[in-house]
Design an enzyme around this catalytic site. Structure first.
Site, PDB file in Angstrom:
ATOM      1  N   TYR A  62      -1.813  -1.160  10.571  1.00 27.87           N
ATOM      2  CA  TYR A  62      -1.813  -1.294   9.105  1.00 27.87           C
ATOM      3  C   TYR A  62      -0.497  -0.772   8.523  1.00 27.87           C
ATOM      4  CZ  TYR A  62      -3.894  -1.053   4.372  1.00 27.87           C
ATOM      5  OH  TYR A  62      -4.184  -1.214   3.039  1.00 27.87           O
ATOM      6  N   SER A  93       0.870  -1.179   0.000  1.00 30.42           N
ATOM      7  CA  SER A  93       0.000   0.000   0.000  1.00 30.42           C
ATOM      8  C   SER A  93       0.904   1.224   0.000  1.00 30.42           C
ATOM      9  CB  SER A  93      -0.829  -0.016   1.294  1.00 30.42           C
ATOM     10  OG  SER A  93      -1.440   1.244   1.534  1.00 30.42           O
TER      11      SER A  93
END
Ligand code: NAD
Length: 259
Positions: free
Chosen positions: A154, A141
């Site tokens: 995350y 990401s």
């Protein structure tokens, strides 16, 4: 070029994983799906995209459980012969300041978004080495490269996944196996829709305005990246042209990390 190869895509009953599965199936790649929720719908979609020559399988391993991951890898070998293309995509999100972050959410995010890639990769590599060819693509990401507040687990997991990608790329650098990460910005999937909905409630605006604000804050193109675009990038990473692309974290983020 990829016809007849087999791809295992974790977390592919929805969103980005399903998008990548559809694009690879159109290239003639056999597909093993994984993930929760409706399975018959995604399976039928991928079969239709691939046509009669493409075999589509499914394994429901929970990616937070190493023994279930090992069973899934054994299933791929038994049913398809080998995993040629491994796409480590399964992922979840939880948003809270670190002092309020539930420890069990932290553990789940690290297990699913990071450790699962170790468990699949270590089991996929021996057969790829024996075949002299393999592709490992890790769905990291922008949060593998930069941080956002309230996403400690995350961001830690995705930075870890980028580091893991580089390490395995070095370990396989003289082989026909390449290992790379893809780093998307915002992609409108169920994972992001939840964040749009939360923003609409928190800021007292409708879904359209919440979406506009979400993009304007981070993604200069003001457009979502699509699962289809990520699938096409995966096809490129699987191509001969990309055989010396190794250990990269490739952004597809509308300019997010250029800022
Ligand atoms: P999604 O919620 O649409 O799909 C997640 C998939 O993972 C689903 O198939 C779900 O069933 C599966 N899954 C969840 N927990 C699982 C578990 N324990 N075991 C097995 N499967 C499990 O999400 P998405 O947006 O498509 O995200 C896919 C990946 O892309 C994730 O790793 C995510 O972090 C990453 N990503 C997403 C975005 C975005 O904007 N959507 C941006 C950057 C990176």
């Amino acid at each position: 070029m990829l016809k007849g190869k087999t791809a295992l895509i974790t977390g592919s009953t929805s969103g980005i994983g399903l998008g990548i599965a559809l694009v690879l199936a159109r290239q003639g790649v056999n597909i093993v799906l994984n993930g929760f929720g409706d399975v018959d719908g995604p399976k039928a979609e991928v079969s239709a995209a691939g046509g009669p020559e493409v075999k589509v399988g499914y394994h429901g391993a929970d990616m937070s459980k190493p023994t279930e991951i090992a069973a899934m890898m054994a299933y791929v070998t038994a049913e398809f012969g080998r995993c040629d293309i491994l796409v480590n995509n399964a992922g979840i999100q939880y948003v809270a300041p670190v002092e309020d972050f539930p420890p069990e959410r932290w553990d789940a995010i690290i297990a699913i978004n990071l450790s699962s890639a170790f468990h699949t990769t270590r089991l996929a590599i021996p057969a790829m080495k024996a075949a002299g060819w393999g592709r490992i693509i890790n769905l990291a990401s922008v949060h593998g490269l930069v941080a956002s507040a309230q996403k400690s687990a995350y961001v830690a997991a995705k930075h870890g996944l980028v580091g893991f990608t580089k390490t395995v790329a070095l370990e396989t650098a003289t082989t026909g196996i390449t290992v790379n990460a893809i780093c998307p910005g915002w992609v409108l999937t169920p994972l992001v829709q939840k964040q749009v909905d939360a923003r609409a409630v928190a800021e007292g605006v409708d879904g359209e305005e919440a979406t506009r604000r979400l993009l304007a804050e981070k993604q200069p193109s003001l457009q979502f990246t699509t699962p289809e675009q990520l699938g096409e990038l995966a096809v490129f990473l699987c191509s001969d042209a990309a055989s010396n692309v190794r250990g990269q974290a490739w952004s597809l983020d509308g300019g997010w990390t250029a800022q």
